[in-house]
Design an enzyme around this catalytic site. Sequence first.
Site, PDB file in Angstrom:
ATOM      1  N   SER A  85     -11.245   6.391   3.202  1.00 30.51           N
ATOM      2  CA  SER A  85     -11.650   5.747   1.761  1.00 30.51           C
ATOM      3  C   SER A  85     -11.698   4.299   2.211  1.00 30.51           C
ATOM      4  O   SER A  85     -12.431   3.690   3.066  1.00 30.51           O
ATOM      5  CB  SER A  85     -10.496   5.804   0.638  1.00 30.51           C
ATOM      6  OG  SER A  85     -11.013   5.420  -0.491  1.00 30.51           O
ATOM      7  N   HIS A 108     -16.035   8.239   1.687  1.00 28.67           N
ATOM      8  CA  HIS A 108     -16.409   9.036   0.386  1.00 28.67           C
ATOM      9  C   HIS A 108     -16.849   8.091  -0.771  1.00 28.67           C
ATOM     10  O   HIS A 108     -16.790   6.922  -0.479  1.00 28.67           O
ATOM     11  CB  HIS A 108     -15.137  10.139  -0.187  1.00 28.67           C
ATOM     12  CG  HIS A 108     -14.000   9.437  -0.595  1.00 28.67           C
ATOM     13  ND1 HIS A 108     -13.150   9.912  -1.048  1.00 28.67           N
ATOM     14  CD2 HIS A 108     -13.773   7.996  -0.608  1.00 28.67           C
ATOM     15  CE1 HIS A 108     -12.217   9.144  -1.391  1.00 28.67           C
ATOM     16  NE2 HIS A 108     -12.463   7.845  -1.288  1.00 28.67           N
TER      17      HIS A 108
END
Length: 348
Positions: A85, A108
């Site tokens: 992330s 993501h």
Amino acid sequence: MDRFFNMIPGQSAACILLYGDIGDYDKVRSGDVTRELLEMEASFTNIDARINSNGGDVYAGIAIFNAFRNSKANITIYIDGIAASMASVIALCGKPVYMSRFSRLMLHSIQGGAYGNKAELEEVIRNIDSLENTLAEMLAGRLKKTVDEIKATYFDGKDHWLTAQQALDAGLIDGLYDIEESVPEDSTPDDVYTIFNNRLKTQSKTENQMNLEELRKRPAFKDCTTDEDVLRQITHLETEAGKVTGLTTEVTTLKKDLKVFQDKAAADAEAEIDGLVQTAFDEGRITEPQKATYKALLKADRENGEAALKALPAKRRVMNNLHKPAAGGTGAWDEEMTNIRKKNGYTV
């Protein structure tokens, strides 16, 4: 302040650890990272940043990204366990980055939650779109892709987990490195994250022990050439530290004595001013209502206050007041007349 990052100094490079979640209230705080990075820049040309993080707050991550990207030091980033992330964005900030062959990289879409009416939720979506555009711009140089290509590839609503080899093949990183500890090939990302966090806890027991070589780099030990010199300096510092309690007590006592002297000096000055004002009144230079005014003037500016009083004309001589008897006795005038009579043979 307690530091999570340890600021581990080495012979030719320093190390800063980004182990844990990113955010102002988490283990990896942007303010701490930036502060420690600036401190390291003053002493080290080369700095290693080691990452094992599942990500966290986007804005805190952007601050760390900018701190690394704009640092004057030669920064090399190592992904020890997980860079997921927001941590993956930091890892790809443009500095050389290497992954352990057991580690994982994950990119993501931005995730978050919201509560409110339709308009408020739409505003949250617009903010997420704007942030994803920003993150894509931050990654564009490293990934050599356009913003739209990055969003289509990695911000499509799915989690994109990459092994070290996959990341290398995709051109996201500069190389792989091996570690001594063995990590099972079938380890999940959670397993890898936990293994490296435990590795940090185990190593900290020895890394935090006294290092005489590092002590010699500090100003207080700069003249020490042997371990015995270092130990003697430590003993000296301990002795000096032991004096602190006694010195503190002495300072407290001196402050009390000083207060007594200051109070006495203030009382003496007050008495002198009262005497000057009373004399001026007795000589008729000032009136009773003027006493307070001239007293205040003397307190504010003693020299000019006295000059002002002396400049006022005397309306009666001091000798006119000799008839005034002292408390409980005769006046000075009466005493003088008695002495004169005695000298001339009069019976008193």
